[in-house]
Design a protein around this motif. Sequence first.
Motif, PDB file in Angstrom:
ATOM      1  N   SER A   4       0.820  -1.210   0.000  1.00 20.76           N
ATOM      2  CA  SER A   4       0.000   0.000   0.000  1.00 20.76           C
ATOM      3  C   SER A   4       0.847   1.251   0.000  1.00 20.76           C
ATOM      4  O   SER A   4       0.420   2.306  -0.455  1.00 20.76           O
ATOM      5  CB  SER A   4      -0.940  -0.005   1.205  1.00 20.76           C
ATOM      6  OG  SER A   4      -0.184   0.004   2.402  1.00 20.76           O
ATOM      7  N   LEU A   5       2.098   1.153   0.546  1.00 16.76           N
ATOM      8  CA  LEU A   5       2.955   2.328   0.581  1.00 16.76           C
ATOM      9  C   LEU A   5       3.639   2.583  -0.753  1.00 16.76           C
ATOM     10  O   LEU A   5       3.923   3.720  -1.119  1.00 16.76           O
ATOM     11  CB  LEU A   5       4.023   2.152   1.682  1.00 16.76           C
ATOM     12  CG  LEU A   5       3.503   2.156   3.129  1.00 16.76           C
ATOM     13  CD1 LEU A   5       4.646   1.874   4.102  1.00 16.76           C
ATOM     14  CD2 LEU A   5       2.864   3.505   3.453  1.00 16.76           C
ATOM     15  N   THR A   6       3.948   1.541  -1.490  1.00 11.72           N
ATOM     16  CA  THR A   6       4.695   1.696  -2.749  1.00 11.72           C
ATOM     17  C   THR A   6       3.791   1.793  -3.958  1.00 11.72           C
ATOM     18  O   THR A   6       4.207   2.286  -4.997  1.00 11.72           O
ATOM     19  CB  THR A   6       5.651   0.503  -2.938  1.00 11.72           C
ATOM     20  OG1 THR A   6       4.892  -0.718  -2.939  1.00 11.72           O
ATOM     21  CG2 THR A   6       6.695   0.470  -1.831  1.00 11.72           C
ATOM     22  N   ARG A   7       2.566   1.324  -3.862  1.00  9.58           N
ATOM     23  CA  ARG A   7       1.665   1.340  -5.010  1.00  9.58           C
ATOM     24  C   ARG A   7       1.120   2.748  -5.223  1.00  9.58           C
ATOM     25  O   ARG A   7       0.641   3.386  -4.290  1.00  9.58           O
ATOM     26  CB  ARG A   7       0.513   0.359  -4.800  1.00  9.58           C
ATOM     27  CG  ARG A   7      -0.399   0.235  -6.015  1.00  9.58           C
ATOM     28  CD  ARG A   7      -1.419  -0.847  -5.787  1.00  9.58           C
ATOM     29  NE  ARG A   7      -2.192  -0.612  -4.570  1.00  9.58           N
ATOM     30  CZ  ARG A   7      -2.989  -1.501  -4.004  1.00  9.58           C
ATOM     31  NH1 ARG A   7      -3.070  -2.719  -4.506  1.00  9.58           N
ATOM     32  NH2 ARG A   7      -3.673  -1.205  -2.913  1.00  9.58           N
ATOM     33  N   LYS A   8       1.168   3.235  -6.455  1.00 10.20           N
ATOM     34  CA  LYS A   8       0.676   4.571  -6.779  1.00 10.20           C
ATOM     35  C   LYS A   8      -0.832   4.528  -7.005  1.00 10.20           C
ATOM     36  O   LYS A   8      -1.341   3.596  -7.636  1.00 10.20           O
ATOM     37  CB  LYS A   8       1.365   5.099  -8.036  1.00 10.20           C
ATOM     38  CG  LYS A   8       2.867   5.240  -7.892  1.00 10.20           C
ATOM     39  CD  LYS A   8       3.489   5.717  -9.204  1.00 10.20           C
ATOM     40  CE  LYS A   8       5.004   5.839  -9.070  1.00 10.20           C
ATOM     41  NZ  LYS A   8       5.626   6.263 -10.353  1.00 10.20           N
ATOM     42  N   PRO A   9      -1.558   5.532  -6.502  1.00  5.28           N
ATOM     43  CA  PRO A   9      -3.010   5.547  -6.728  1.00  5.28           C
ATOM     44  C   PRO A   9      -3.378   5.645  -8.213  1.00  5.28           C
ATOM     45  O   PRO A   9      -4.366   5.076  -8.655  1.00  5.28           O
ATOM     46  CB  PRO A   9      -3.474   6.789  -5.960  1.00  5.28           C
ATOM     47  CG  PRO A   9      -2.387   7.076  -4.994  1.00  5.28           C
ATOM     48  CD  PRO A   9      -1.115   6.629  -5.636  1.00  5.28           C
ATOM     49  N   ILE A  10      -2.564   6.386  -8.977  1.00  7.21           N
ATOM     50  CA  ILE A  10      -2.826   6.554 -10.413  1.00  7.21           C
ATOM     51  C   ILE A  10      -1.518   6.405 -11.164  1.00  7.21           C
ATOM     52  O   ILE A  10      -0.482   6.947 -10.755  1.00  7.21           O
ATOM     53  CB  ILE A  10      -3.437   7.938 -10.717  1.00  7.21           C
ATOM     54  CG1 ILE A  10      -4.782   8.100 -10.030  1.00  7.21           C
ATOM     55  CG2 ILE A  10      -3.592   8.137 -12.221  1.00  7.21           C
ATOM     56  CD1 ILE A  10      -5.403   9.464 -10.235  1.00  7.21           C
ATOM     57  N   GLU A  11      -1.561   5.676 -12.283  1.00  2.00           N
ATOM     58  CA  GLU A  11      -0.414   5.578 -13.180  1.00  2.00           C
ATOM     59  C   GLU A  11      -0.852   6.007 -14.568  1.00  2.00           C
ATOM     60  O   GLU A  11      -1.937   5.643 -15.032  1.00  2.00           O
ATOM     61  CB  GLU A  11       0.133   4.148 -13.232  1.00  2.00           C
ATOM     62  CG  GLU A  11       0.822   3.712 -11.948  1.00  2.00           C
ATOM     63  CD  GLU A  11       1.506   2.366 -12.117  1.00  2.00           C
ATOM     64  OE1 GLU A  11       2.526   2.291 -12.818  1.00  2.00           O
ATOM     65  OE2 GLU A  11       0.985   1.373 -11.560  1.00  2.00           O
ATOM     66  N   ILE A  12      -0.021   6.770 -15.247  1.00  2.52           N
ATOM     67  CA  ILE A  12      -0.279   7.210 -16.612  1.00  2.52           C
ATOM     68  C   ILE A  12       0.745   6.556 -17.526  1.00  2.52           C
ATOM     69  O   ILE A  12       1.957   6.724 -17.336  1.00  2.52           O
ATOM     70  CB  ILE A  12      -0.194   8.748 -16.743  1.00  2.52           C
ATOM     71  CG1 ILE A  12      -1.143   9.424 -15.743  1.00  2.52           C
ATOM     72  CG2 ILE A  12      -0.503   9.177 -18.166  1.00  2.52           C
ATOM     73  CD1 ILE A  12      -2.598   9.142 -15.979  1.00  2.52           C
TER      74      ILE A  12
END
Length: 264
Positions: A4-12
Amino acid sequence: MQNSLTRKPIEIKISTVVAVAILLHDSAFPVLEAALKEMTAGSPDFFDDEFAVIDVEAITEQTLDWNALIPLFKSHGLNPVAVRHAREEDHATIRSHGLSIDVVSKPRAEPELKLEAPVEAPVEQQPAPAPVEVVAAPAPVAVEPQVIIRNMPAMVIDTPVRAGQRIYARGADLIITASVNNGAEVIADGSIHIYAPLRGRALAGATGNTEARIFALTMEPELVSIAGIYRTFENGFPPLLPHHPVQVKLLGDSIEVSSVKSAG
């Protein structure tokens, strides 16, 4: 916790989306509505919610009823996402429907080269030439024009392409050694080679390559397209040589379907 700390909420990320082009040659709503009904033959899933870019270059001087036109396309399974060559005064209305304005960049004009006239050298008196024997040149031999197709990398598919599947060979040719079933769609920026029956949709030259072609051992497609120009076969397939592979290519602004004859 670590995830949860390393995962980005949004990726483009860069993504390639293939969209059909709707080229309008008339602005009258009843004419366009009748043309769509004739094209789809009343089939509600003819276009299957395809992304579409509306190109109005041919009618830039005419007024379009965007409030009626965009729902018309959606009702026939086309999902407009952008408009190309739209008038500036229409931009606000188009954007109010959630569509983008596709700006087409025009090539810059090459600077004109000014060539200075050559300085003529003084002409010296030359002696009279000796008599020359004139020999008739042989008649020119007609040479069949050659079409050179650009080489591209290839994507190879060894399994059948089933209904509902879509395969896109980005920047490459597409080679399929199994059948393409009804309801399937295969797309390539280059040419498409199918060593089996083609019964679904095949779209070659997806990014505008007019030299692209479609080859198949057996041709029974729902739709074929080269560089955005497409052809359907509601009235049957053209008669071809039996037991010969078939090729589809662009001839001017129309699709040509022909048998591939073996050399010799």
